[in-house]
Motif scaffolding. Structure first.
Motif, short mmCIF file in Angstrom:
data_model
loop_
_atom_site.label_atom_id
_atom_site.label_comp_id
_atom_site.label_asym_id
_atom_site.label_seq_id
_atom_site.Cartn_x
_atom_site.Cartn_y
_atom_site.Cartn_z
N ARG A 59 0.83 -1.20 0.00
CA ARG A 59 0.00 0.00 0.00
C ARG A 59 0.87 1.26 0.00
N THR A 60 1.91 1.26 0.82
CA THR A 60 2.80 2.41 0.90
C THR A 60 3.56 2.60 -0.40
N LEU A 61 4.05 1.50 -0.98
CA LEU A 61 4.80 1.57 -2.23
C LEU A 61 3.93 2.09 -3.38
N ALA A 62 2.64 1.72 -3.38
CA ALA A 62 1.73 2.16 -4.43
C ALA A 62 1.25 3.59 -4.21
N GLY A 63 1.58 4.17 -3.04
CA GLY A 63 1.18 5.54 -2.76
C GLY A 63 -0.28 5.68 -2.40
N LEU A 64 -0.90 4.62 -1.91
CA LEU A 64 -2.31 4.68 -1.53
C LEU A 64 -2.45 5.32 -0.15
N PRO A 65 -3.59 5.96 0.12
CA PRO A 65 -3.77 6.60 1.43
C PRO A 65 -3.92 5.57 2.54
N ASP A 66 -3.73 6.03 3.78
CA ASP A 66 -3.91 5.15 4.94
C ASP A 66 -5.35 4.64 4.98
N LEU A 67 -5.50 3.40 5.39
CA LEU A 67 -6.83 2.81 5.47
C LEU A 67 -7.50 3.19 6.78
N ASP A 68 -8.77 3.58 6.70
CA ASP A 68 -9.56 3.88 7.89
C ASP A 68 -10.25 2.60 8.31
N PRO A 69 -9.99 2.08 9.51
CA PRO A 69 -10.56 0.79 9.92
C PRO A 69 -12.08 0.82 10.08
N THR A 70 -12.69 2.00 10.09
CA THR A 70 -14.14 2.07 10.26
C THR A 70 -14.88 2.07 8.92
N THR A 71 -14.16 2.08 7.82
CA THR A 71 -14.81 2.09 6.51
C THR A 71 -14.41 0.86 5.72
N THR A 72 -15.17 0.61 4.68
CA THR A 72 -14.88 -0.50 3.78
C THR A 72 -14.42 0.07 2.45
N LEU A 73 -13.28 -0.33 2.01
CA LEU A 73 -12.74 0.14 0.74
C LEU A 73 -13.29 -0.73 -0.37
N VAL A 74 -13.95 -0.11 -1.33
CA VAL A 74 -14.51 -0.84 -2.47
C VAL A 74 -13.84 -0.31 -3.72
N ILE A 75 -13.23 -1.21 -4.45
CA ILE A 75 -12.57 -0.82 -5.69
C ILE A 75 -13.30 -1.54 -6.82
N GLY A 76 -13.84 -0.78 -7.74
CA GLY A 76 -14.53 -1.38 -8.88
C GLY A 76 -13.97 -0.81 -10.17
N HIS A 77 -13.49 -1.68 -10.98
CA HIS A 77 -12.93 -1.24 -12.26
C HIS A 77 -13.27 -2.29 -13.30
N TRP A 78 -13.98 -1.88 -14.33
CA TRP A 78 -14.40 -2.81 -15.37
C TRP A 78 -13.69 -2.44 -16.66
N THR A 79 -13.22 -3.43 -17.37
CA THR A 79 -12.64 -3.21 -18.69
C THR A 79 -13.25 -4.20 -19.66
N TYR A 80 -13.40 -3.79 -20.87
CA TYR A 80 -13.97 -4.64 -21.91
C TYR A 80 -12.84 -5.43 -22.57
N HIS A 81 -12.96 -6.74 -22.54
CA HIS A 81 -11.92 -7.58 -23.12
C HIS A 81 -12.34 -8.19 -24.43
N GLY A 82 -13.55 -7.94 -24.89
CA GLY A 82 -14.00 -8.46 -26.16
C GLY A 82 -15.17 -9.41 -25.96
#
Length: 113
Positions: A59-82
């Motif tokens: 997480r630190t190497l990727a430069g992401l912010p500190d995680l807040d333990p009271t929240t849920t991190l949701v990452i959604g990324h869709w790409t079209y592959h054909g």
């Protein structure tokens, strides 16, 4: 400690312990590290700590912010592959379709089912 295990293993009063046989693991006849919950640290706890440390490092190497333990991190990324089959899968699908069509034709002409 190995030498002590050898020396004690030669004594008749410690013969039943077979310390000479287990001298290299320092007289301990089990796994080189314990799996007991009563021991200071379990292997599971070490794995969990290592996983958390590596996750934090990534997480630190990727430069992401500190995680807040009271929240849920949701990452959604869709790409079209054909769409459709790959060339190899398309060939197999065509062969299956062709075989089924031949079976249907054979059955409709009165062949054994």
């Amino acid at each position: 400690m190995i030498r002590t295990c050898w020396e004690l293993g030669k004594r008749p009063d410690f013969e039943a312990l077979k310390l000479w046989k287990w001298a290299h693991p320092l007289g301990f006849r089990g796994h080189f590290s314990t799996k007991s919950r009563c021991y200071s640290v379990t292997l599971g706890q070490l794995r969990d700590d290592r996983r958390a440390w590596r996750t934090e490092q990534a997480r630190t190497l990727a430069g992401l912010p500190d995680l807040d333990p009271t929240t849920t991190l949701v990452i959604g990324h869709w790409t079209y592959h054909g769409s459709g089959h790959s060339p190899g899968a398309e060939l197999l699908a065509a062969a299956v379709w062709h075989r089924r069509e031949l079976e249907r034709q054979f059955t409709s002409e009165g062949g054994p089912s």
